[in-house]
Design a protein around this motif. Sequence first.
Motif, PDB file in Angstrom:
ATOM      1  N   ILE A 162      45.181  43.783 -12.889  1.00 10.26           N
ATOM      2  CA  ILE A 162      46.628  43.976 -12.765  1.00 10.26           C
ATOM      3  C   ILE A 162      47.156  43.273 -11.519  1.00 10.26           C
ATOM      4  O   ILE A 162      48.171  42.560 -11.569  1.00 10.26           O
ATOM      5  CB  ILE A 162      46.981  45.477 -12.750  1.00 10.26           C
ATOM      6  N   ILE A 163      46.473  43.434 -10.407  1.00  6.87           N
ATOM      7  CA  ILE A 163      46.937  42.816  -9.158  1.00  6.87           C
ATOM      8  C   ILE A 163      46.802  41.296  -9.234  1.00  6.87           C
ATOM      9  O   ILE A 163      47.677  40.561  -8.766  1.00  6.87           O
ATOM     10  CB  ILE A 163      46.202  43.420  -7.950  1.00  6.87           C
ATOM     11  N   PHE A 164      45.746  40.799  -9.854  1.00  7.81           N
ATOM     12  CA  PHE A 164      45.594  39.357 -10.075  1.00  7.81           C
ATOM     13  C   PHE A 164      46.779  38.833 -10.894  1.00  7.81           C
ATOM     14  O   PHE A 164      47.376  37.808 -10.550  1.00  7.81           O
ATOM     15  CB  PHE A 164      44.275  39.076 -10.796  1.00  7.81           C
ATOM     16  N   GLN A 165      47.120  39.540 -11.972  1.00  8.43           N
ATOM     17  CA  GLN A 165      48.234  39.123 -12.828  1.00  8.43           C
ATOM     18  C   GLN A 165      49.545  39.130 -12.047  1.00  8.43           C
ATOM     19  O   GLN A 165      50.348  38.208 -12.170  1.00  8.43           O
ATOM     20  CB  GLN A 165      48.333  40.020 -14.060  1.00  8.43           C
ATOM     21  N   LEU A 166      49.762  40.164 -11.240  1.00 12.87           N
ATOM     22  CA  LEU A 166      50.983  40.221 -10.420  1.00 12.87           C
ATOM     23  C   LEU A 166      51.040  39.038  -9.448  1.00 12.87           C
ATOM     24  O   LEU A 166      52.099  38.429  -9.262  1.00 12.87           O
ATOM     25  CB  LEU A 166      51.060  41.543  -9.664  1.00 12.87           C
ATOM     26  N   GLY A 167      49.904  38.721  -8.826  1.00  9.96           N
ATOM     27  CA  GLY A 167      49.857  37.568  -7.929  1.00  9.96           C
ATOM     28  C   GLY A 167      50.163  36.270  -8.654  1.00  9.96           C
ATOM     29  O   GLY A 167      50.857  35.401  -8.125  1.00  9.96           O
ATOM     30  N   SER A 168      49.685  36.148  -9.881  1.00 11.92           N
ATOM     31  CA  SER A 168      49.914  34.917 -10.654  1.00 11.92           C
ATOM     32  C   SER A 168      51.357  34.789 -11.121  1.00 11.92           C
ATOM     33  O   SER A 168      51.796  33.705 -11.495  1.00 11.92           O
ATOM     34  CB  SER A 168      48.967  34.857 -11.852  1.00 11.92           C
ATOM     35  N   MET A 169      52.096  35.898 -11.085  1.00 11.15           N
ATOM     36  CA  MET A 169      53.504  35.876 -11.491  1.00 11.15           C
ATOM     37  C   MET A 169      54.428  35.603 -10.302  1.00 11.15           C
ATOM     38  O   MET A 169      55.644  35.577 -10.463  1.00 11.15           O
ATOM     39  CB  MET A 169      53.856  37.204 -12.161  1.00 11.15           C
ATOM     40  N   SER A 170      53.847  35.373  -9.126  1.00 14.51           N
ATOM     41  CA  SER A 170      54.634  35.099  -7.931  1.00 14.51           C
ATOM     42  C   SER A 170      55.411  33.802  -8.094  1.00 14.51           C
ATOM     43  O   SER A 170      54.951  32.863  -8.730  1.00 14.51           O
ATOM     44  CB  SER A 170      53.723  34.964  -6.702  1.00 14.51           C
ATOM     45  N   THR A 171      56.588  33.788  -7.496  1.00 18.68           N
ATOM     46  CA  THR A 171      57.377  32.561  -7.465  1.00 18.68           C
ATOM     47  C   THR A 171      56.950  31.768  -6.241  1.00 18.68           C
ATOM     48  O   THR A 171      56.996  32.269  -5.121  1.00 18.68           O
ATOM     49  CB  THR A 171      58.879  32.887  -7.389  1.00 18.68           C
ATOM     50  N   VAL A 172      56.498  30.556  -6.480  1.00 16.82           N
ATOM     51  CA  VAL A 172      56.010  29.705  -5.408  1.00 16.82           C
ATOM     52  C   VAL A 172      56.908  28.470  -5.342  1.00 16.82           C
ATOM     53  O   VAL A 172      57.066  27.764  -6.333  1.00 16.82           O
ATOM     54  CB  VAL A 172      54.538  29.278  -5.661  1.00 16.82           C
ATOM     55  N   SER A 173      57.496  28.237  -4.175  1.00 13.32           N
ATOM     56  CA  SER A 173      58.351  27.057  -4.018  1.00 13.32           C
ATOM     57  C   SER A 173      57.479  25.799  -4.078  1.00 13.32           C
ATOM     58  O   SER A 173      56.273  25.856  -3.835  1.00 13.32           O
ATOM     59  CB  SER A 173      59.104  27.113  -2.691  1.00 13.32           C
ATOM     60  N   GLN A 174      58.120  24.690  -4.384  1.00 18.49           N
ATOM     61  CA  GLN A 174      57.380  23.429  -4.459  1.00 18.49           C
ATOM     62  C   GLN A 174      56.746  23.101  -3.109  1.00 18.49           C
ATOM     63  O   GLN A 174      55.621  22.618  -3.040  1.00 18.49           O
ATOM     64  CB  GLN A 174      58.295  22.288  -4.911  1.00 18.49           C
ATOM     65  N   GLU A 175      57.459  23.393  -2.021  1.00 20.13           N
ATOM     66  CA  GLU A 175      56.933  23.139  -0.680  1.00 20.13           C
ATOM     67  C   GLU A 175      55.668  23.970  -0.418  1.00 20.13           C
ATOM     68  O   GLU A 175      54.672  23.448   0.086  1.00 20.13           O
ATOM     69  CB  GLU A 175      58.001  23.461   0.370  1.00 20.13           C
ATOM     70  N   GLU A 176      55.718  25.268  -0.761  1.00 22.19           N
ATOM     71  CA  GLU A 176      54.545  26.139  -0.597  1.00 22.19           C
ATOM     72  C   GLU A 176      53.391  25.668  -1.480  1.00 22.19           C
ATOM     73  O   GLU A 176      52.237  25.666  -1.058  1.00 22.19           O
ATOM     74  CB  GLU A 176      54.882  27.588  -0.949  1.00 22.19           C
ATOM     75  N   ALA A 177      53.719  25.262  -2.708  1.00 20.93           N
ATOM     76  CA  ALA A 177      52.695  24.792  -3.638  1.00 20.93           C
ATOM     77  C   ALA A 177      52.035  23.517  -3.120  1.00 20.93           C
ATOM     78  O   ALA A 177      50.807  23.369  -3.188  1.00 20.93           O
ATOM     79  CB  ALA A 177      53.293  24.561  -5.022  1.00 20.93           C
ATOM     80  N   ASP A 178      52.833  22.609  -2.596  1.00 18.85           N
ATOM     81  CA  ASP A 178      52.298  21.353  -2.048  1.00 18.85           C
ATOM     82  C   ASP A 178      51.368  21.640  -0.865  1.00 18.85           C
ATOM     83  O   ASP A 178      50.299  21.050  -0.754  1.00 18.85           O
ATOM     84  CB  ASP A 178      53.418  20.406  -1.630  1.00 18.85           C
ATOM     85  N   LEU A 179      51.796  22.541   0.014  1.00 14.18           N
ATOM     86  CA  LEU A 179      50.974  22.914   1.167  1.00 14.18           C
ATOM     87  C   LEU A 179      49.668  23.552   0.702  1.00 14.18           C
ATOM     88  O   LEU A 179      48.583  23.222   1.198  1.00 14.18           O
ATOM     89  CB  LEU A 179      51.744  23.870   2.076  1.00 14.18           C
ATOM     90  N   SER A 220      42.145  40.011  -2.165  1.00  9.15           N
ATOM     91  CA  SER A 220      41.538  38.810  -2.750  1.00  9.15           C
ATOM     92  C   SER A 220      42.041  38.588  -4.166  1.00  9.15           C
ATOM     93  O   SER A 220      42.280  37.451  -4.583  1.00  9.15           O
ATOM     94  CB  SER A 220      40.016  38.934  -2.759  1.00  9.15           C
ATOM     95  N   SER A 221      42.212  39.673  -4.903  1.00  8.65           N
ATOM     96  CA  SER A 221      42.722  39.591  -6.264  1.00  8.65           C
ATOM     97  C   SER A 221      44.130  39.006  -6.279  1.00  8.65           C
ATOM     98  O   SER A 221      44.430  38.075  -7.026  1.00  8.65           O
ATOM     99  CB  SER A 221      42.716  40.992  -6.887  1.00  8.65           C
TER     100      SER A 221
END
Length: 178
Positions: free
Chosen positions: A18-35, A76-77
């Motif tokens: 459940i916590i892994f799934q919640l983490g995967s649903m996070s909104t990540v900005s392009q800048e954060e993703a690039d970093l 970690s999850s």
Amino acid sequence: MNKNRIILFFIFLTIFTIIFQLGSMSTVSQEEADLFMEEFEKLVLDIDAFGIFVHNTTIALPMFIPGFGIFWGLFSSWSTGYAFAAIATSVPEIANISPLTILFLTPFGLMEISAYSLGISRSFILIKAIFTKSSLFQFIKPTIIEIGIVIGLLLAGGYIEFYMIELVENESLEIPGF
């Protein structure tokens, strides 16, 4: 293995998922993703199967620490789920894959989640024993056995994950346009 141990394993497997799934649903900005991708690429630049094993083992072993291991495992999850979200932001093709598919339908994903769930649930058992002032000597042998199982799972998982990565990379080199 007693019934309560098995139930605890599955409870923490469910919570981890459940916590892994919640983490995967996070909104990540392009800048954060690039970093993130920049750091991720440095991390995996020359990694091999043993490197994957060492990385996963350094994450898993602290999960056996009484009490702390629960929080470390759940952090970690979420972090792993967040990493998936960051990768999906940078590589849109990944966004079409369910993160739980990678976790439950790949051999290495099953091995890793099993290893982590063993560690987290053992942490719970140990902290409960400390709070109830039970003798910890009775937990030494099962804890050592479970650490051995975790190391075995992560070693096999690291080699399988590396093999699958190599297989995908070699296939993509042979397909025109990729």
